[in-house]
Enzyme design. Structure first.
Site, PDB file in Angstrom:
ATOM      1  CE  LYS A  66      -4.415  -1.443   1.937  1.00  0.00           C
ATOM      2  NZ  LYS A  66      -5.420  -1.221   2.985  1.00  0.00           N
ATOM      3  CG  ASP A  78      -4.932  16.608  -2.884  1.00  0.00           C
ATOM      4  OD1 ASP A  78      -3.800  16.405  -3.383  1.00  0.00           O
ATOM      5  OD2 ASP A  78      -5.633  17.605  -3.160  1.00  0.00           O
ATOM      6  CG  ASP A 102      -8.886   0.783   2.801  1.00  0.00           C
ATOM      7  OD1 ASP A 102      -9.755   0.025   2.336  1.00  0.00           O
ATOM      8  OD2 ASP A 102      -7.699   0.446   2.976  1.00  0.00           O
ATOM      9  N   GLY A 126      -2.165   0.836   9.558  1.00  0.00           N
ATOM     10  CA  GLY A 126      -2.615   1.381   8.275  1.00  0.00           C
ATOM     11  C   GLY A 126      -4.098   1.719   8.272  1.00  0.00           C
ATOM     12  CB  ALA A 150       2.634   5.148  23.818  1.00  0.00           C
ATOM     13  CB  ILE A 210     -12.463  -1.413  10.457  1.00  0.00           C
ATOM     14  CG1 ILE A 210     -11.122  -1.830  10.986  1.00  0.00           C
ATOM     15  CG2 ILE A 210     -12.713   0.029  10.753  1.00  0.00           C
ATOM     16  CD1 ILE A 210     -10.033  -1.262  10.085  1.00  0.00           C
ATOM     17  N   GLY A 233     -17.642  -3.618  10.085  1.00  0.00           N
ATOM     18  CA  GLY A 233     -16.584  -3.454   9.092  1.00  0.00           C
ATOM     19  C   GLY A 233     -16.999  -3.892   7.701  1.00  0.00           C
TER      20      GLY A 233
HETATM   21  P1  NAP Z   1      -1.732  -3.077  11.229  1.00  0.00           P
HETATM   22  O1  NAP Z   1      -1.131  -1.990  10.423  1.00  0.00           O
HETATM   23  O2  NAP Z   1      -0.960  -4.311  11.498  1.00  0.00           O
HETATM   24  O3  NAP Z   1      -2.169  -2.432  12.650  1.00  0.00           O
HETATM   25  C1  NAP Z   1      -2.745  -3.199  13.659  1.00  0.00           C
HETATM   26  C2  NAP Z   1      -3.019  -2.328  14.880  1.00  0.00           C
HETATM   27  O4  NAP Z   1      -3.682  -3.136  15.853  1.00  0.00           O
HETATM   28  C3  NAP Z   1      -1.759  -1.786  15.530  1.00  0.00           C
HETATM   29  O5  NAP Z   1      -2.022  -0.491  15.993  1.00  0.00           O
HETATM   30  C4  NAP Z   1      -1.533  -2.744  16.695  1.00  0.00           C
HETATM   31  O6  NAP Z   1      -0.906  -2.168  17.814  1.00  0.00           O
HETATM   32  C5  NAP Z   1      -2.950  -3.087  17.068  1.00  0.00           C
HETATM   33  N1  NAP Z   1      -3.017  -4.386  17.736  1.00  0.00           N
HETATM   34  C6  NAP Z   1      -2.666  -5.597  17.235  1.00  0.00           C
HETATM   35  N2  NAP Z   1      -2.844  -6.563  18.149  1.00  0.00           N
HETATM   36  C7  NAP Z   1      -3.299  -5.934  19.274  1.00  0.00           C
HETATM   37  C8  NAP Z   1      -3.654  -6.381  20.580  1.00  0.00           C
HETATM   38  N3  NAP Z   1      -3.556  -7.692  20.918  1.00  0.00           N
HETATM   39  N4  NAP Z   1      -4.071  -5.483  21.475  1.00  0.00           N
HETATM   40  C9  NAP Z   1      -4.145  -4.166  21.164  1.00  0.00           C
HETATM   41  N5  NAP Z   1      -3.820  -3.672  19.946  1.00  0.00           N
HETATM   42  C10 NAP Z   1      -3.403  -4.556  19.019  1.00  0.00           C
HETATM   43  O7  NAP Z   1      -3.098  -3.580  10.585  1.00  0.00           O
HETATM   44  P2  NAP Z   1      -4.142  -2.717   9.718  1.00  0.00           P
HETATM   45  O8  NAP Z   1      -3.754  -2.783   8.287  1.00  0.00           O
HETATM   46  O9  NAP Z   1      -4.310  -1.391  10.353  1.00  0.00           O
HETATM   47  O10 NAP Z   1      -5.482  -3.601   9.848  1.00  0.00           O
HETATM   48  C11 NAP Z   1      -6.137  -3.707  11.101  1.00  0.00           C
HETATM   49  C12 NAP Z   1      -7.437  -4.466  10.949  1.00  0.00           C
HETATM   50  O11 NAP Z   1      -8.308  -3.789  10.047  1.00  0.00           O
HETATM   51  C13 NAP Z   1      -7.298  -5.874  10.369  1.00  0.00           C
HETATM   52  O12 NAP Z   1      -8.110  -6.725  11.150  1.00  0.00           O
HETATM   53  C14 NAP Z   1      -7.838  -5.747   8.957  1.00  0.00           C
HETATM   54  O13 NAP Z   1      -8.419  -6.951   8.490  1.00  0.00           O
HETATM   55  C15 NAP Z   1      -8.906  -4.685   9.147  1.00  0.00           C
HETATM   56  N6  NAP Z   1      -9.244  -3.939   7.906  1.00  0.00           N
HETATM   57  C16 NAP Z   1     -10.555  -3.921   7.514  1.00  0.00           C
HETATM   58  C17 NAP Z   1     -10.921  -3.208   6.374  1.00  0.00           C
HETATM   59  C18 NAP Z   1     -12.355  -3.189   5.926  1.00  0.00           C
HETATM   60  O14 NAP Z   1     -12.629  -2.896   4.756  1.00  0.00           O
HETATM   61  N7  NAP Z   1     -13.316  -3.436   6.801  1.00  0.00           N
HETATM   62  C19 NAP Z   1      -9.949  -2.495   5.641  1.00  0.00           C
HETATM   63  C20 NAP Z   1      -8.614  -2.517   6.076  1.00  0.00           C
HETATM   64  C21 NAP Z   1      -8.285  -3.247   7.222  1.00  0.00           C
HETATM   65  P3  NAP Z   1       0.698  -2.096  17.976  1.00  0.00           P
HETATM   66  O15 NAP Z   1       1.117  -0.877  17.232  1.00  0.00           O
HETATM   67  O16 NAP Z   1       0.905  -1.997  19.423  1.00  0.00           O
HETATM   68  O17 NAP Z   1       1.250  -3.385  17.390  1.00  0.00           O
END
Ligand code: NAP
Length: 271
Positions: A66, A78, A102, A126, A150, A210, A233
């Site tokens: 991405k 933008d 997204d 992300g 944090a 989500i 989501g």
């Molecule tokens: P990512 O970049 O890996 O970020 C994950 C976040 O979750 C990080 O801030 C991480 O914290 C936190 N996290 C992970 N495990 C945790 C735990 N046990 N306790 C507390 N916080 C925790 O992933 P992402 O790309 O943002 O995606 C996140 C979720 O969104 C996924 O489940 C994905 O499937 C979903 N998603 C859905 C859509 C949709 O269309 N509905 C679109 C995109 C993504 P740390 O920084 O501390 O590791």
């Protein structure tokens, strides 16, 4: 010639995008096909060359491409620049462009509800960046972010000029919208978990998860039981896909039929 579309990512797990887009092509009688293209990071540059030479009409982009895909494009919207990530490649004239649908997908279901004055985003990955960009685009004046690590919340907050809140204190706040972007509650090992205590939901708040598998996570179930409005989501997934389809074809899929299609796919009735 059949117009080609697809999704790149690695590893590319199960995705409902082919179901959605191929159904849409069928609805409009378009000679087009959407495929899943697993692509390792080293192959990205060569793939973009193929997009240009083989007349690939549109691409969905997921992890880990991405951010890295941005340097290969002619133009970036933008919105995608603000997020720092692209999830959609499309052609505008002769230019290969990058958009982030997204953000559009996250905001779409919120446009149907009364706009909350404040929002708290849980997570700083992300998806959280797309969420913060979307909430600001929606005009929510007070947006805050809390994350287990944090430093990542601080960095995201700085990028978007919003507040960072310590993860431990997240439930001391009473936002009008709580948006979970962590995988807590997701099917599998995380399914029983939630980022919010059942007895700490602020009265009248909107709970937005989500995560879409399961459709109703523990977070959403407990929010509903506490009397909050909830957004799944699946709505974000649906609307990010509708926005991609519209960018590629200038056609709008029927929202309700597409929703039923995805609900069936999630229930395992389609693959
Ligand atoms: P990512 O970049 O890996 O970020 C994950 C976040 O979750 C990080 O801030 C991480 O914290 C936190 N996290 C992970 N495990 C945790 C735990 N046990 N306790 C507390 N916080 C925790 O992933 P992402 O790309 O943002 O995606 C996140 C979720 O969104 C996924 O489940 C994905 O499937 C979903 N998603 C859905 C859509 C949709 O269309 N509905 C679109 C995109 C993504 P740390 O920084 O501390 O590791």
């Amino acid at each position: 010639m059949t117009a080609r579309y697809g999704i790149i990512g690695y590893p590319l797990g199960h995705t409902m995008s082919p179901v959605l887009h191929n159904w849409g092509f069928g609805q409009f009688g378009l000679d087009a096909r959407y495929e899943a293209w697993p692509l390792e990071p080293e192959g990205l540059s060569a793939f973009i060359e193929r997009v240009r030479t083989d007349d690939i009409r549109g691409v969905s982009v997921t992890i880990p491409h991405k951010r890295t895909v941005m340097e290969f494009l002619d133009r970036i919207t933008d919105r995608a620049k603000a997020v720092g990530a692209v999830n959609t490649l499309y052609w505008d004239g002769g230019e290969l462009c990058g958009e982030n649908t997204d953000v559009i997908g996250l905001v779409a279901p919120l446009r149907k509800l009364a706009r909350p004055a404040s929002a708290l985003v849980l997570g700083a990955g992300g998806a959280a960046r797309a969420a913060v960009a979307g909430l600001l685009e929606l005009g929510i004046g007070d947006v805050a972010v809390a994350n287990r690590t944090a430093s990542k919340a601080d960095s995201l907050a700085q990028d978007f000029n919003v507040r960072a809140i310590p993860w431990e204190n997240r439930m001391d706040h009473a936002p009008g919208l709580i948006c979970n972007t962590t995988p807590l509650g997701m099917a599998g090992a995380m399914e029983d978990r939630t980022p919010w205590d059942a007895d700490r939901f602020p009265a009248g708040c909107i709970a937005y998860d989500i995560v879409y598998n399961p459709l109703e996570t523990r977070f959403l179930r407990e929010a509903r039981e506490a009397g909050c409005a909830t957004v799944s989501g699946l709505e974000m997934f649906l609307h990010q896909g509708l926005a991609q389809f519209a960018l590629w074809t200038r056609l709008n899929m029927d929202e309700e039929c597409a929703r039923v299609l995805l609900l069936d796919a999630l229930a395992g009735k389609r693959s």
